[in-house]
Design a protein around this motif. Structure first.
Motif, short mmCIF file in Angstrom:
data_model
loop_
_atom_site.label_atom_id
_atom_site.label_comp_id
_atom_site.label_asym_id
_atom_site.label_seq_id
_atom_site.Cartn_x
_atom_site.Cartn_y
_atom_site.Cartn_z
N ASP A 90 1.03 -0.92 0.17
CA ASP A 90 -0.10 -0.04 -0.05
C ASP A 90 0.76 1.41 0.11
N ARG B 234 1.84 4.40 -0.79
CA ARG B 234 1.74 6.02 -0.70
C ARG B 234 1.73 6.85 -0.31
N ALA C 274 4.98 -4.17 -8.21
CA ALA C 274 3.80 -3.74 -7.96
C ALA C 274 3.58 -2.45 -6.99
N ASP C 275 4.40 -2.65 -5.99
CA ASP C 275 4.65 -1.76 -5.13
C ASP C 275 5.07 0.24 -6.39
N TYR D 264 1.64 0.31 -7.90
CA TYR D 264 0.53 1.42 -6.66
C TYR D 264 0.70 2.75 -7.03
N MET E 271 -0.38 4.85 -9.70
CA MET E 271 -1.55 5.09 -9.80
C MET E 271 -2.08 6.37 -9.75
N TYR F 153 0.42 -4.17 -14.92
CA TYR F 153 1.06 -3.67 -13.94
C TYR F 153 0.32 -2.33 -13.38
N SER G 279 -2.96 -2.85 -10.53
CA SER G 279 -3.08 -2.25 -9.14
C SER G 279 -4.53 -1.29 -8.83
N ARG H 159 -7.07 -3.97 -7.84
CA ARG H 159 -7.40 -4.59 -6.12
C ARG H 159 -6.87 -3.37 -5.63
#
Length: 351
Positions: free
Chosen positions: A213, A215, A244-245, A248, A251, A300, A304, A307
């Motif tokens: 997570d 962010r 993935a991080d 995320y 985004m 990817y 994100s 998810r």
């Protein structure tokens, strides 16, 4: 954290303060009452409280009450990983105690230090000037690369997750979580789930400790410097794929600016704000990690968004069931379809 405290009367009164004070005095060195408690207003998942005593200030993070989805709200995993990260280049609060006895306050919880600093909720960071924003985004990039460069075995975290096929397992997991919290059919989510399954890249063997997570608003910055002093909310951390991080966090580049529930940067003149472009941010991360570039980037990013949509749906379902920790949780359900639609627009970049 210091600027986000707002007392929630019902949540605080739900804590058995006398029993909690007695327990912490017996199990945490130097802890002594009287105890004053207030609830942090931010966050949707695990209720988090500020505990003040005459000699110190702490943070208590607990699971929400009520029936929980399997593997969700894993405060014990948060405690374990933050313990392991002490004295690394990844800044985390010091953790003091994990209480696995759910009878004491109604759920598992842990206690950690209170970090005095700044939390920014808007990706634009309007509180800062352009040079400061540039430094803050570079610092977030640095911390992320430091996290993904850690030696998992040396930290005792080799069993913290299952290595290999990360995105396949994550797609199955979050599809299951989404199904378990579904409140109505959403066509865009069905289309997205189907596309992600068909577009899964082959496993490239990359394994790192991932935050899950990563962010802006999960970081506490130094009161005056562009320095992250604490990375928070490790509930979704595991061994997984480092991209993935990165995706995320990126985004926010694709989310509309000025959103009531989720702040993005889309439509802003980010160059004048001192904020790097998605391309520049990814390139700097690759430089720090010693890699040339990232294949399958649209996948990817789309994953994100999927998810996040599944997480938001879970928050909305808990609100419907009366177990959400934030009063605005119910309205988040309206974001699921737009998030899935954004993901499908990104998916078109892969073709």
């Amino acid at each position: 954290m210091s600027e986000t405290v707002k007392e929630s009367r019902n949540s605080v009164e739900a804590l058995p303060l006398e029993k909690l004070q007695e327990y912490l005095s017996a199990n945490v060195e130097g802890f002594s009452g009287p105890l004053k408690v207030s609830k942090f207003s931010g966050g949707q998942s695990n209720p988090t409280f500020k505990l003040e005593t005459p000699s110190n200030t702490y943070v208590l993070r607990r699971q929400p009450p009520g029936k929980l989805l399997k593997s969700a709200h894993a405060v014990d995993r948060e405690f374990r990983v933050m313990s392991a990260l002490a004295d690394t280049d990844v800044p985390v609060p010091k953790v003091f105690h994990l209480c696995e006895d759910r009878e004491l306050i109604g759920s598992m919880f842990y206690l950690m230090e209170y970090c005095e600093g700044r939390i920014f909720w808007n990706a634009e960071i309007p509180e800062a000037d352009a040079p400061s924003r540039s430094a803050m985004y570079d610092e977030m990039n640095r911390v992320l690369a430091a996290l993904h460069s850690l030696n998992i075995d040396a930290m005792g975290l080799s069993d913290y997750g299952r290595p290999g096929n990360y995105f396949q397992r994550q797609l199955e997991r979050w599809t299951g979580q989404y199904r378990a919290s579904e409140t109505q059919p959403i066509a865009a989510m069905e289309e997205l789930i189907e596309w992600l399954g068909s577009a899964l890249p082959e496993d490239d063997g990359r394994i790192a400790l991932v935050h899950g997570d990563y962010r802006l608003d999960n970081m506490i910055f130094h009161p005056k410097e562009a320095k992250v002093i604490a990375l928070l909310d490790w509930e979704l951390s595991t061994l997984g794929h480092p991209f993935a991080d990165l995706a995320y966090q990126c985004m926010q580049m694709r989310m509309p600016a000025g959103g009531d529930k989720m702040s993005g940067l889309l439509g802003l003149d980010i160059a004048s704000l001192g904020i790097p472009s998605e391309q520049a941010y990814v390139a700097k991360y690759c430089e720090r990690m010693g890699i040339e570039g990232i294949d399958h980037w649209p996948f990817y990013l789309a994953f994100s968004f999927f998810r996040l949509a599944a997480i938001v749906q879970g928050v909305a379902k808990r609100a419907q069931d009366g177990n959400a920790s934030n009063r605005n949780a119910a309205s988040l359900g309206a974001l699921v379809a737009p998030l899935a639609q954004t993901a499908m627009s990104i998916a078109s970049e892969a073709s």
